[in-house]
Design an enzyme around this catalytic site. Structure first.
Site, PDB file in Angstrom:
ATOM      1  N   ASP A 252      34.271  47.667  43.335  1.00 33.57           N
ATOM      2  CA  ASP A 252      34.231  46.270  43.759  1.00 33.57           C
ATOM      3  C   ASP A 252      35.598  45.795  44.219  1.00 33.57           C
ATOM      4  OD1 ASP A 252      35.404  45.782  41.239  1.00 33.57           O
ATOM      5  OD2 ASP A 252      33.396  45.771  40.357  1.00 33.57           O
ATOM      6  N   LYS A 274      32.435  41.929  44.179  1.00 29.37           N
ATOM      7  CA  LYS A 274      32.081  40.591  43.733  1.00 29.37           C
ATOM      8  C   LYS A 274      33.268  39.695  43.952  1.00 29.37           C
ATOM      9  CE  LYS A 274      30.000  42.291  39.701  1.00 29.37           C
ATOM     10  NZ  LYS A 274      30.196  42.132  38.296  1.00 29.37           N
ATOM     11  N   MET A 387      40.245  35.043  34.987  1.00 27.55           N
ATOM     12  CA  MET A 387      39.354  34.333  35.916  1.00 27.55           C
ATOM     13  C   MET A 387      39.583  32.834  35.898  1.00 27.55           C
ATOM     14  SD  MET A 387      35.829  36.442  35.362  1.00 27.55           S
ATOM     15  CE  MET A 387      35.997  36.832  33.644  1.00 27.55           C
TER      16      MET A 387
HETATM   17  N1  SAH Z   1      37.827  44.126  33.394  1.00 29.81           N
HETATM   18  C1  SAH Z   1      38.991  43.498  33.964  1.00 29.81           C
HETATM   19  C2  SAH Z   1      38.809  42.002  34.101  1.00 29.81           C
HETATM   20  C3  SAH Z   1      37.752  41.597  35.071  1.00 29.81           C
HETATM   21  S1  SAH Z   1      37.644  39.879  35.254  1.00 29.81           S
HETATM   22  C4  SAH Z   1      40.213  43.805  33.085  1.00 29.81           C
HETATM   23  O1  SAH Z   1      40.079  44.354  32.000  1.00 29.81           O
HETATM   24  O2  SAH Z   1      41.304  43.504  33.546  1.00 29.81           O
HETATM   25  C5  SAH Z   1      38.646  39.609  36.657  1.00 29.81           C
HETATM   26  C6  SAH Z   1      39.897  38.865  36.272  1.00 29.81           C
HETATM   27  O3  SAH Z   1      40.859  39.757  35.757  1.00 29.81           O
HETATM   28  C7  SAH Z   1      40.596  38.214  37.420  1.00 29.81           C
HETATM   29  O4  SAH Z   1      40.008  36.960  37.752  1.00 29.81           O
HETATM   30  C8  SAH Z   1      41.983  38.038  36.876  1.00 29.81           C
HETATM   31  O5  SAH Z   1      42.052  36.965  35.987  1.00 29.81           O
HETATM   32  C9  SAH Z   1      42.139  39.298  36.078  1.00 29.81           C
HETATM   33  N2  SAH Z   1      42.837  40.349  36.854  1.00 29.81           N
HETATM   34  C10 SAH Z   1      42.374  41.565  37.169  1.00 29.81           C
HETATM   35  N3  SAH Z   1      43.293  42.283  37.847  1.00 29.81           N
HETATM   36  C11 SAH Z   1      44.381  41.496  37.956  1.00 29.81           C
HETATM   37  C12 SAH Z   1      45.667  41.667  38.539  1.00 29.81           C
HETATM   38  N4  SAH Z   1      46.010  42.788  39.149  1.00 29.81           N
HETATM   39  N5  SAH Z   1      46.536  40.636  38.456  1.00 29.81           N
HETATM   40  C13 SAH Z   1      46.199  39.494  37.837  1.00 29.81           C
HETATM   41  N6  SAH Z   1      45.002  39.292  37.260  1.00 29.81           N
HETATM   42  C14 SAH Z   1      44.098  40.274  37.317  1.00 29.81           C
END
Ligand code: SAH
Length: 498
Positions: A252, A274, A387
């Protein structure tokens, strides 16, 4: 070829080591690991020898070796600090007709020591014939990342089943094809995962089919893999290995180009991306697709940003598989909070600032932020909000309305761990406007708590050229020690558990 690689059977043979220092201890350790008994000739043994453990079969001989000592040994390692002593022992080895290795002196060696990748019974030896041990070690490091730590179990498994295969498949060509099929298929995954009984059952099924000349149809499997927050170097070895095995990958929006390029080149790619508001494929459809592809016999990689079990709906995606009895494995990844915090120089816990850290989602339900404010607003606690970008203003307002100090330090990290990472710091009152003015696009994580103050001091990643700047950073910590020795005493003044 300058030298001949051979593997020496040392089981219950004597090996002589000259010297009692660290280099000597390393050689003694290697020899005992290979099953030898070791005689160490030295006045004194350094502490390293104590760490060889109770199983090390060592005899300490507190004098120089004589020819008759060496005659009963298979090998001699000369690792004394005094070069003259090494040379003397080497001539004794010559007289006793045993091969000798002199540490750091390839010109005096009958044999040199390779860099070793140990996945016993698979043992890989890398030699540069003494030309560059450092190069040898670098090659070793590469191979270490390629071979799973438990690879030895695969070789042992094959070793145990060879005879059975030999008796059921007499044709050499069929035997070879059968082993290729086994070594590239799910049996290996099961052995590596420690699921021995299932591995044997699957192996026997395949062997019976091969013996009856039936066409083998590979059992599909799903790999639910966390790809980390963006920097491809933050993938785990296991993630990389499964990415290289997959027949098809479902990915995604959070998965960047750099990571996708590491997936096996001829794997089919399916975007199930998404964006926060537009769900390209509803969750159930993704789950059904995983199931269908696996049932077609494919190795299906479901690649998720961060960790699949942290706000990743990973659990939901595999429920259907579990129900249908389709095999799957889950590989953790570095979650955004951990990755972004590290790359922003913001420790999530710190003895002076926070003893706890809580991860929450800033997703709203019917426009309302659905969180337990009492649990969130604890003193000495860091809050990481996933998020939260879309509703940052409402979110931070809600923090203050629910009793948070408006001056509480806050940071947003946008595109954390990636080349375009940006970190903005301010307070819970100012951070939403700073983020809006900067036009951040996300993914973005919000970190709240006094640990954010450490960013100015510990920020290491964005100092390089071409990185986004922390333009809105708070002023440098006025309590920061001015000199290194002051910093050291500040650290050692702290007491208590880490
Ligand atoms: N499973 C993922 C989270 C998914 S929800 C994890 O463990 O990281 C998606 C959210 O993760 C985004 O809206 C943001 O808040 C955060 N996120 C994911 N990658 C990021 C990045 N490289 N920098 C900042 N926030 C990030």
């Amino acid at each position: 070829m300058d030298q001949l690689p051979i593997y020496f059977n040392l089981t219950d043979r004597w090996v002589a080591v000259l010297g009692g220092g660290v280099a000597a201890a390393r050689k003694a350790e290697l020899a005992t690991r290979a099953g030898a008994r070791v005689k160490v000739f030295a006045d004194r043994l350094c502490e390293e020898f104590d760490q060889l453990g109770p199983y090390a079969r060592l005899t300490h001989v507190p004098r120089e070796p004589r020819t008759e000592d060496l005659e009963e040994c298979a090998l001699l390692y000369c690792a004394a600090e005094d070069p003259a002593q090494n040379r003397k022992a080497r001539s004794l080895a010559r007289a006793a007709h045993i091969p000798c290795n002199v540490v750091d002196s390839p010109e005096l060696c009958d044999f040199t020591m390779p860099s070793i990748v140990d996945r016993s019974p698979v043992v890989i030896a890398i030699s540069t014939a003494g030309a560059s041990p450092i190069l040898g070690r670098m090659i070793k490091a590469r191979l270490e990342t390629l071979l799973p730590a438990a690879y030895g179990r695969v070789a042992a498994f094959v070793g145990r089943h060879r005879r059975k295969v030999g008796s059921k498949l007499e044709n050499l060509d069929r035997r070879r094809r059968f082993w290729e099929q086994v070594l590239e298929g799910p049996v290996v995954d099961l052995v590596l995962a420690g699921r021995q009984a299932e591995a044997i059952a699957e192996f026997d099924t395949q062997l019976d089919a091969a013996a009856h000349g039936a066409e083998y149809r590979q059992q599909g499997e799903v790999y639910l893999v966390g790809a980390g927050p963006g920097d491809p170097d933050l993938l785990t070895f296991k993630a990389l290995r499964l990415m290289q095995r997959a027949d098809v990958v479902l990915y995604d929006r959070l998965i960047g180009e750099g990571i996708l390029n590491l997936v096996r080149r001829d794997a089919e790619r399916i975007y199930v991306g998404k964006l926060p508001q537009e769900h390209t494929l509803p969750q159930l459809e993704i789950s059904r697709m995983l199931l269908r592809l696996a049932q077609e016999g494919k190795r299906v990689l479901r690649l998720k940003g961060g960790d699949p079990f942290v706000f990743g709906r990973g659990g939901e995606e595999i429920e259907l598989l579990a129900q249908a009895g389709v095999p799957f494995q889950v590989v953790p990844g570095i979650t955004a909070a951990a990755g972004c915090a590290a790359y922003a120089g913001i420790p999530l816990t710190h003895r002076d600032h926070a003893q706890a850290c809580i991860f929450v989602t800033g997703h709203t339900k019917n426009g309302q932020i659905d969180v337990d404010w009492k649990a969130l607003l604890q003193p000495r606690q860091t809050v990481a909000v996933y998020m939260g970008l879309a509703h940052l203003a409402e979110l931070t307002r809600a923090f203050i309305d629910n009793g948070a100090d408006p001056d509480l330090p806050a940071a947003v990290i946008d595109n954390g761990t990636r080349l375009n990472q940006r970190v903005l710091t301010g307070t819970i009152e100012t951070i939403a406007k700073l983020a809006a003015d900067a036009g951040l696009q996300g993914p973005t994580i919000l970190i709240i708590g006094s640990v954010v103050r450490l960013h100015d001091k510990l920020n290491w990643y964005e100092r390089g050229e071409g990185m986004g700047t922390a333009g809105a950073s708070a002023a440098a910590d006025p309590t920061a020690p001015r000199s290194l020795s002051a910093a050291e005493s500040a650290i050692s003044d702290r007491v208590g558990p880490p």
